[in-house]
Enzyme design. Structure first.
Site, PDB file in Angstrom:
ATOM      1  N   SER A  69       1.559  43.632  43.903  1.00 50.88           N
ATOM      2  CA  SER A  69       2.893  43.435  43.315  1.00 50.88           C
ATOM      3  C   SER A  69       3.403  42.060  43.731  1.00 50.88           C
ATOM      4  O   SER A  69       2.832  41.408  44.625  1.00 50.88           O
ATOM      5  CB  SER A  69       3.847  44.507  43.841  1.00 50.88           C
ATOM      6  OG  SER A  69       4.087  44.295  45.230  1.00 50.88           O
TER       7      SER A  69
ATOM      8  N   HIS B  98       8.284  55.680  40.499  1.00 44.74           N
ATOM      9  CA  HIS B  98       7.694  55.078  41.699  1.00 44.74           C
ATOM     10  C   HIS B  98       8.301  55.688  42.969  1.00 44.74           C
ATOM     11  O   HIS B  98       9.512  55.884  43.032  1.00 44.74           O
ATOM     12  CB  HIS B  98       7.954  53.572  41.723  1.00 44.74           C
ATOM     13  CG  HIS B  98       7.309  52.828  40.597  1.00 44.74           C
ATOM     14  ND1 HIS B  98       8.021  52.236  39.602  1.00 44.74           N
ATOM     15  CD2 HIS B  98       6.004  52.594  40.313  1.00 44.74           C
ATOM     16  CE1 HIS B  98       7.184  51.639  38.751  1.00 44.74           C
ATOM     17  NE2 HIS B  98       5.948  51.853  39.162  1.00 44.74           N
TER      18      HIS B  98
ATOM     19  N   ASP C 227       0.453  43.448  39.542  1.00 44.65           N
ATOM     20  CA  ASP C 227       1.211  44.652  39.211  1.00 44.65           C
ATOM     21  C   ASP C 227       2.685  44.294  38.989  1.00 44.65           C
ATOM     22  O   ASP C 227       3.299  43.644  39.847  1.00 44.65           O
ATOM     23  CB  ASP C 227       1.070  45.638  40.389  1.00 44.65           C
ATOM     24  CG  ASP C 227       1.665  47.001  40.108  1.00 44.65           C
ATOM     25  OD1 ASP C 227       1.651  47.433  38.934  1.00 44.65           O
ATOM     26  OD2 ASP C 227       2.124  47.650  41.085  1.00 44.65           O
TER      27      ASP C 227
ATOM     28  N   ASP D 219       5.637  42.960  33.038  1.00 43.42           N
ATOM     29  CA  ASP D 219       6.581  44.068  32.942  1.00 43.42           C
ATOM     30  C   ASP D 219       7.877  43.555  32.308  1.00 43.42           C
ATOM     31  O   ASP D 219       8.736  42.999  32.990  1.00 43.42           O
ATOM     32  CB  ASP D 219       6.829  44.637  34.350  1.00 43.42           C
ATOM     33  CG  ASP D 219       7.885  45.735  34.357  1.00 43.42           C
ATOM     34  OD1 ASP D 219       8.511  45.985  33.310  1.00 43.42           O
ATOM     35  OD2 ASP D 219       8.082  46.342  35.435  1.00 43.42           O
TER      36      ASP D 219
ATOM     37  N   HIS E 199       1.895  54.974  35.672  1.00 44.05           N
ATOM     38  CA  HIS E 199       2.460  54.451  36.924  1.00 44.05           C
ATOM     39  C   HIS E 199       3.084  55.599  37.704  1.00 44.05           C
ATOM     40  O   HIS E 199       3.314  56.684  37.164  1.00 44.05           O
ATOM     41  CB  HIS E 199       3.528  53.397  36.615  1.00 44.05           C
ATOM     42  CG  HIS E 199       2.962  52.076  36.219  1.00 44.05           C
ATOM     43  ND1 HIS E 199       3.163  50.928  36.952  1.00 44.05           N
ATOM     44  CD2 HIS E 199       2.188  51.722  35.162  1.00 44.05           C
ATOM     45  CE1 HIS E 199       2.544  49.926  36.346  1.00 44.05           C
ATOM     46  NE2 HIS E 199       1.944  50.378  35.258  1.00 44.05           N
ATOM     47  N   GLY E 200       3.402  55.333  38.957  1.00 49.55           N
ATOM     48  CA  GLY E 200       4.100  56.338  39.765  1.00 49.55           C
ATOM     49  C   GLY E 200       3.306  57.620  39.917  1.00 49.55           C
ATOM     50  O   GLY E 200       3.864  58.710  39.907  1.00 49.55           O
TER      51      GLY E 200
END
Ligand code: G3H
Ligand code: 13P
Ligand code: ZN
Length: 284
Positions: free
Chosen positions: A50, A180, A82, A104, A208-209
């Site tokens: 990230s 998340h 990410d 994103d 995701h998450g």
């Protein structure tokens, strides 16, 4: 083996009906835990960083560590950004050798998300790297949002079709009820929505998450077209469990290797379980 692109591993996963684990990394022990386990399980694997991870460890350190791990491995390894939120961040990662970037743009309206994602995708593809886009909003488990808001944040299947056609992304992150961080209750996934997205979108989908999502939900999501599954929190918790265990049992311990070694073993157990659940074991 040198790093491979996201598109390469996800194409195989889509053909084979399994998902590839995308594990977040922040330091050397996490990189080693992921790649050693993938190697032991003969699984293709995605290591992702990230913007927070890049700020913490440094872009050149993350790149060098993942490259070193991949070079020593015989399974395909992808290095992926990410939740990149700017064109500049994506370009920096590509210049350093990332083989895939996520843009994103979920905070933008559809037209702006398309425009920003397309700009990243055009450059990334010219550099033979892959791109993941996000449509809908995948929030955090701590976000205080109502059921109506939650619904409004979910991915719209018709918009997903338009987004993929307009941007040419290689994978699409969808908002179908995951978040998340650690869940308070059992996460409820909107499989009807996922099936409707699958009907309109033919590229690999991304969940995701996924930490804390029950095994049966993960299996159903894979059946409905999810080929990349993001895990961070479960690894963070395993790391911390390992460190706490040593320090509680041996409070006088001061050698970082004796504290972080067991933490790595805890992370490897979690990563192994995920790789087997996702069906990617034995696929490399
Ligand atoms: O999607 C979020 C990932 O878990 C990364 O979290 O921004 O705290 O590194 P981070
Ligand atoms: P978790 O931390 O909930 O596993 O989410 C990881 C993720 O989606 C990274 O992009
Ligand atoms: Zn995420």
């Amino acid at each position: 083996m040198s790093l491979v692109t996201l598109q390469e591993v996800l194409q195989e996963a889509q053909r084979g009906g399994y998902a590839v684990g995308a594990f977040n990394t922040n330091n050397m022990e996490i990189v080693q835990a992921i790649v050693e386990t993938a190697e032991e399980e003969r699984a293709p694997v995605i290591l992702q960083a990230s913007q927070g991870a890049l700020k913490y460890a440094g872009l050149s350190y993350i790149t060098a560590m993942v490259r070193a791990a991949a070079t020593g491995a015989s399974v395909p390894v992808v290095l992926h950004l990410d939740h990149g939120t700017s064109f500049e961040q994506a370009m920096l990662c590509l210049r350093h050798g990332f083989t895939s970037v996520m843009f994103d743009g979920s905070k933008y309206a559809l037209a702006d998300n398309i425009a920003h994602t397309l700009r990243v995708a055009e450059v990334a593809h010219a550099m033979e790297a892959s791109v993941e886009g996000e449509l809908g909003k995948i929030g955090g488990t701590e976000d205080d949002i109502s059921v109506e808001e939650k619904d409004a944040f979910m991915t719209d299947p018709a918009e997903a079709e338009e987004f993929v056609a307009a941007t040419g992304v290689d994978a699409l992150a969808v908002a179908i009820g995951t978040a998340h961080g650690p869940y308070k209750g059992k996460p409820v996934l909107d499989f009807a929505r996922l099936a409707a997205i699958r009907d309109r979108v033919k590229i690999p989908l991304v969940l995701h998450g996924a930490s804390g999502v029950p095994a049966e939900s993960i299996r159903r999501a894979i059946e409905l077209g999810v080929c990349k599954i993001n895990i961070d929190t479960d690894i963070r918790q395993a790391f911390t469990r390992g460190v706490k265990h040593v320090l509680q049992n041996s409070p006088a311990e001061y050698d970082p290797r004796k504290i972080l070694g067991p933490a790595k073993a805890e992370m490897k157990a979690v990563i192994r379980e995920k790789i087997r659940l996702f069906g990617s074991a034995g696929k490399a």
